[in-house]
Design a protein around this motif. Structure first.
Motif, PDB file in Angstrom:
ATOM      1  N   ARG A  35       0.965  -1.454   0.203  1.00 34.21           N
ATOM      2  CA  ARG A  35       0.050   0.075  -0.071  1.00 34.21           C
ATOM      3  C   ARG A  35       0.968   1.343  -0.031  1.00 34.21           C
ATOM      4  NH1 ARG A  35      -3.151  -1.516   3.923  1.00 34.21           N
ATOM      5  NH2 ARG A  35      -2.283  -0.240   5.802  1.00 34.21           N
ATOM      6  N   THR A  36       1.865   1.253   0.936  1.00 31.07           N
ATOM      7  CA  THR A  36       2.891   2.337   0.618  1.00 31.07           C
ATOM      8  C   THR A  36       3.633   2.562  -0.585  1.00 31.07           C
ATOM      9  OG1 THR A  36       3.350   1.959   3.002  1.00 31.07           O
ATOM     10  CG2 THR A  36       4.767   3.454   1.914  1.00 31.07           C
ATOM     11  N   PHE A  37       3.953   1.544  -1.142  1.00 30.82           N
ATOM     12  CA  PHE A  37       4.403   1.432  -2.565  1.00 30.82           C
ATOM     13  C   PHE A  37       3.634   2.042  -3.495  1.00 30.82           C
ATOM     14  CE2 PHE A  37       5.628  -0.339  -6.775  1.00 30.82           C
ATOM     15  CZ  PHE A  37       6.457   0.081  -6.944  1.00 30.82           C
ATOM     16  N   SER A  38       2.308   1.779  -3.791  1.00 30.91           N
ATOM     17  CA  SER A  38       1.401   2.562  -4.430  1.00 30.91           C
ATOM     18  C   SER A  38       1.137   4.034  -4.283  1.00 30.91           C
ATOM     19  CB  SER A  38      -0.141   1.600  -4.275  1.00 30.91           C
ATOM     20  OG  SER A  38      -0.569   1.613  -3.012  1.00 30.91           O
ATOM     21  N   GLY A  39       1.090   4.147  -2.942  1.00 24.97           N
ATOM     22  CA  GLY A  39       0.952   5.639  -2.565  1.00 24.97           C
ATOM     23  C   GLY A  39       2.331   6.329  -3.099  1.00 24.97           C
ATOM     24  N   ILE A  40       3.443   5.959  -2.866  1.00 27.02           N
ATOM     25  CA  ILE A  40       4.663   6.544  -3.701  1.00 27.02           C
ATOM     26  C   ILE A  40       4.553   6.620  -4.901  1.00 27.02           C
ATOM     27  CG2 ILE A  40       7.060   6.245  -3.924  1.00 27.02           C
ATOM     28  CD1 ILE A  40       7.327   4.771  -1.090  1.00 27.02           C
ATOM     29  N   LYS A  41       3.783   5.766  -5.613  1.00 23.58           N
ATOM     30  CA  LYS A  41       3.715   5.921  -7.190  1.00 23.58           C
ATOM     31  C   LYS A  41       2.740   7.079  -7.318  1.00 23.58           C
ATOM     32  CE  LYS A  41       2.589   1.642  -8.204  1.00 23.58           C
ATOM     33  NZ  LYS A  41       2.221   0.566  -8.963  1.00 23.58           N
ATOM     34  N   ARG A  42       1.904   6.987  -6.521  1.00 27.89           N
ATOM     35  CA  ARG A  42       0.660   8.075  -7.251  1.00 27.89           C
ATOM     36  C   ARG A  42       1.287   9.545  -6.524  1.00 27.89           C
ATOM     37  NH1 ARG A  42      -2.787   4.621  -4.140  1.00 27.89           N
ATOM     38  NH2 ARG A  42      -2.505   5.789  -2.484  1.00 27.89           N
ATOM     39  N   PHE A  43       2.154   9.594  -5.442  1.00 26.78           N
ATOM     40  CA  PHE A  43       2.641  10.738  -5.046  1.00 26.78           C
ATOM     41  C   PHE A  43       3.827  11.225  -6.271  1.00 26.78           C
ATOM     42  CE2 PHE A  43       6.612  13.034  -3.542  1.00 26.78           C
ATOM     43  CZ  PHE A  43       5.981  14.159  -2.956  1.00 26.78           C
ATOM     44  N   ASN A  44       4.546  10.314  -6.914  1.00 22.74           N
ATOM     45  CA  ASN A  44       5.611  10.729  -8.000  1.00 22.74           C
ATOM     46  C   ASN A  44       4.658  11.030  -9.193  1.00 22.74           C
ATOM     47  OD1 ASN A  44       7.641   9.965  -6.412  1.00 22.74           O
ATOM     48  ND2 ASN A  44       7.701   7.934  -7.194  1.00 22.74           N
ATOM     49  N   LYS A  45       3.692  10.381  -9.425  1.00 20.78           N
ATOM     50  CA  LYS A  45       2.821  10.867 -10.435  1.00 20.78           C
ATOM     51  C   LYS A  45       2.369  12.261 -10.585  1.00 20.78           C
ATOM     52  CE  LYS A  45      -1.367   9.366 -13.214  1.00 20.78           C
ATOM     53  NZ  LYS A  45      -2.383   8.612 -13.388  1.00 20.78           N
ATOM     54  N   ARG A  46       1.917  12.706  -9.251  1.00 21.40           N
ATOM     55  CA  ARG A  46       1.371  14.176  -8.852  1.00 21.40           C
ATOM     56  C   ARG A  46       2.390  14.987  -8.865  1.00 21.40           C
ATOM     57  NH1 ARG A  46      -2.383  17.523  -9.485  1.00 21.40           N
ATOM     58  NH2 ARG A  46      -2.673  19.025  -7.773  1.00 21.40           N
ATOM     59  N   VAL A  47       3.636  14.749  -8.572  1.00 22.07           N
ATOM     60  CA  VAL A  47       4.947  15.548  -8.642  1.00 22.07           C
ATOM     61  C   VAL A  47       5.237  15.816 -10.260  1.00 22.07           C
ATOM     62  CG1 VAL A  47       7.298  15.724  -8.401  1.00 22.07           C
ATOM     63  CG2 VAL A  47       5.882  14.836  -6.560  1.00 22.07           C
ATOM     64  N   LYS A  48       5.080  14.678 -11.178  1.00 24.74           N
ATOM     65  CA  LYS A  48       5.299  14.897 -12.565  1.00 24.74           C
ATOM     66  C   LYS A  48       4.142  16.105 -12.989  1.00 24.74           C
ATOM     67  CE  LYS A  48       7.448  10.480 -13.435  1.00 24.74           C
ATOM     68  NZ  LYS A  48       7.545   9.070 -14.078  1.00 24.74           N
ATOM     69  N   GLN A  49       2.846  15.719 -12.693  1.00 17.45           N
ATOM     70  CA  GLN A  49       1.755  16.921 -13.196  1.00 17.45           C
ATOM     71  C   GLN A  49       2.506  18.210 -12.686  1.00 17.45           C
ATOM     72  OE1 GLN A  49      -1.720  14.970 -11.538  1.00 17.45           O
ATOM     73  NE2 GLN A  49      -1.773  13.321 -13.084  1.00 17.45           N
ATOM     74  N   LEU A  50       2.667  18.268 -11.499  1.00 14.32           N
ATOM     75  CA  LEU A  50       3.072  19.735 -11.046  1.00 14.32           C
ATOM     76  C   LEU A  50       3.959  20.162 -11.975  1.00 14.32           C
ATOM     77  CD1 LEU A  50       2.452  19.376  -7.341  1.00 14.32           C
ATOM     78  CD2 LEU A  50       0.968  20.578  -8.717  1.00 14.32           C
ATOM     79  N   LYS A  51       5.215  19.336 -12.271  1.00 12.91           N
ATOM     80  CA  LYS A  51       6.111  19.920 -12.917  1.00 12.91           C
ATOM     81  C   LYS A  51       5.779  20.256 -14.440  1.00 12.91           C
ATOM     82  CE  LYS A  51      10.034  17.478 -10.312  1.00 12.91           C
ATOM     83  NZ  LYS A  51      10.996  16.470 -10.410  1.00 12.91           N
ATOM     84  N   ALA A  52       4.979  19.554 -15.018  1.00 13.27           N
ATOM     85  CA  ALA A  52       4.553  19.797 -16.387  1.00 13.27           C
ATOM     86  C   ALA A  52       3.633  21.105 -16.189  1.00 13.27           C
ATOM     87  CB  ALA A  52       3.715  18.728 -16.837  1.00 13.27           C
ATOM     88  N   ALA A  53       2.917  21.149 -15.107  1.00 17.53           N
ATOM     89  CA  ALA A  53       1.964  22.386 -15.134  1.00 17.53           C
ATOM     90  C   ALA A  53       2.864  23.762 -14.953  1.00 17.53           C
ATOM     91  CB  ALA A  53       1.104  22.299 -14.184  1.00 17.53           C
ATOM     92  N   SER A  54       3.981  23.624 -14.267  1.00 17.27           N
ATOM     93  CA  SER A  54       4.979  24.787 -14.053  1.00 17.27           C
ATOM     94  C   SER A  54       5.679  25.167 -15.100  1.00 17.27           C
ATOM     95  CB  SER A  54       5.829  24.450 -13.084  1.00 17.27           C
ATOM     96  OG  SER A  54       6.978  23.338 -13.449  1.00 17.27           O
ATOM     97  N   LEU A  55       5.905  24.035 -16.200  1.00 16.56           N
ATOM     98  CA  LEU A  55       6.830  24.142 -17.353  1.00 16.56           C
ATOM     99  C   LEU A  55       5.468  25.132 -18.422  1.00 16.56           C
ATOM    100  CD1 LEU A  55       8.635  21.261 -18.138  1.00 16.56           C
ATOM    101  CD2 LEU A  55       9.500  23.345 -17.255  1.00 16.56           C
TER     102      LEU A  55
END
Length: 314
Positions: free
Chosen positions: A277-297
Motif C-alpha cells: 500500500r505504501t508503494f502504491s502511494g509513492i507511485k501516486r505521489f510521484n505521478k502528482r509531482v510529474k503533473q505539477l512539474k508539467a504544469a509549471s513548465l
C-alpha cells in the motif's frame, strides 16, 4: 470498514476482478433462465460451427456448446466455492487453535500439516479419484477440500503466533475472557485478509484441479462441467476435425475466471499489505509531482507561482 471498502473501490485490480467474478456468479445463478433445454440434449447436427442458432457451435453428439457452458459454469463454481470453503474452515480452525493454545496440540497440528505439505497433491488426488471411480463434481470438491488445507493452516498459525503476544490479547487474558471469545473477537478479525486470500486462492486451485481430473477421465462423464467438456472434446478429436470451438469455450472460461480471481487476490493483498500500500502511494505521489512539474513548465514567463500556489505578475 467503510474506509476499507472505499480502498477496494479505488483499486482497479479489485474492481475488474470483482466484475468478472460477479458476472460468472450471475451466469451460474441464472442458468435455468439463460437456457431453454437440458445441456445433454441433442439439438443440431454434429460439429456444427458457431452460427446464429448455435452461437457457440455444437459437439460431436449434436449438443449445444452454449448450454453446456452455462450449466458447466454453475457446476464448476459450486465445486470451487464448496472446496474453498472446506479448505478455509479446516485450515483456519487448525491454524488458529494451534497458534493460540500451543503446547502438545501445536506439535500435533504442525506434524499433520508438515505431512500434508510433503505429500504431492496431484498424484494423491489422482489415486483417490481413480479409487472412487467416476467421481461426481461434489465428490471431487470434498476430496480437494480435505487434502488441500495444509498451506492455509501453516500461514494462519504463523500469523496467530504473531498476534498471540500482542498487548490487546494479553489484556483480554488478564481480564479472564474465555478462549473462544479471544479467538473469535480478537484474533479472527485481524486474520480476515489472510483468510480471504486463502479462500480466493483455493477457488482457483480447485477449479483448475477439477478440470484436470475430469479431463483425464477420472470424473463422472455424465456431469456437465468445464472439465467434462474438455474430456468429451478430447474423445471426439475436436481439434483434429477442426471443431476448435469445443476446446476454446471451456479453456477461455477457465482462463478468464482464473484471471478475475487472481486480480481480486492481488488487489486485496495490495490493500491489506502495508508495504504494498505504501508503494502504491509513492507511485501516486510521484505521478502528482510529474503533473505539477508539467504544469509549471506550461506557466507563462511573465507570471510566477509562489510556494502557496498563488500566481502573481512581475
Amino acid at each position: 470498514m467503510s474506509g476499507f471498502l472505499k480502498m477496494l473501490g479505488r483499486n482497479k485490480k479489485v474492481s475488474f476482478g470483482l466484475f468478472i467474478v460477479i458476472t460468472y456468479l450471475l451466469i451460474a445463478l441464472s442458468a435455468p433462465l439463460l437456457t431453454s433445454h437440458e445441456p445433454n440434449k441433442r439439438v443440431a447436427r454434429p460439429h456444427q460451427a458457431p452460427n446464429a442458432e448455435n452461437v457457440m457451435g455444437t459437439t460431436r453428439m449434436g449438443r449445444d456448446v452454449y448450454h453446456l457452458f452455462i450449466h458447466g459454469t454453475a457446476t464448476s463454481l459450486a465445486v470451487g466455492f464448496g472446496a474453498g470453503l472446506i479448505i478455509v474452515v479446516i485450515g483456519t480452525a487448525l491454524g488458529v487453535s494451534a497458534g493460540y493454545f500451543g503446547g502438545k496440540y501445536d506439535e500435533v497440528v504442525s506434524l499433520l500439516t508438515n505431512v500434508a505439505l510433503v505429500v504431492p497433491q496431484l498424484p494423491l488426488l489422482l489415486v483417490l479419484a481413480a479409487f472412487i471411480g467416476e467421481a461426481s463434481p461434489m465428490t471431487i470438491a470434498i476430496i480437494i477440500g480435505f487434502t488441500s488445507w495444509a498451506w492455509g493452516a501453516r500461514v494462519t498459525r504463523s500469523q496467530t503466533l504473531t498476534l498471540r503476544n500482542k498487548e490487546f490479547i494479553q489484556a483480554s487474558e488478564l481480564a479472564c475472557e474465555p478462549s473462544w471469545r479471544i479467538i473469535f473477537v480478537e484474533i479472527l478479525p485481524n486474520l480476515s485478509s489472510i483468510i480471504g486470500l486463502n479462500f480466493l486462492g483455493s477457488i482457483i486451485y480447485t477449479i483448475i484441479t477439477e478440470a484436470t481430473l475430469e479431463f483425464l477421465g477420472l470424473g463422472d462423464p455424465l456431469a456437465v462441467s468445464w472439465g467434462t467438456m474438455l474430456f468429451n472434446a478430447q474423445n471426439a478429436s475436436a481439434m483434429t476435425v477442426g471443431a476448435w470451438w469445443e476446446v476454446l469455450v471451456p479453456c477461455v472460461a477457465i482462463a478468464i475466471l482464473g484471471m478475475g480471481l487472481a486480480l481480486l487476490n492481488f488487489g486485496i493483498d495490495e490493500i491489506a499489505n502495508p508495504r504494498l500500500r505504501t508503494f502504491s502511494g509513492i507511485k501516486r505521489f510521484n505521478k502528482r509531482v510529474k503533473q505539477l512539474k508539467a504544469a509549471s513548465l506550461n506557466t507563462p514567463n511573465n507570471a510566477k507561482q509562489s510556494t502557496n500556489g498563488v500566481i502573481y505578475d512581475n
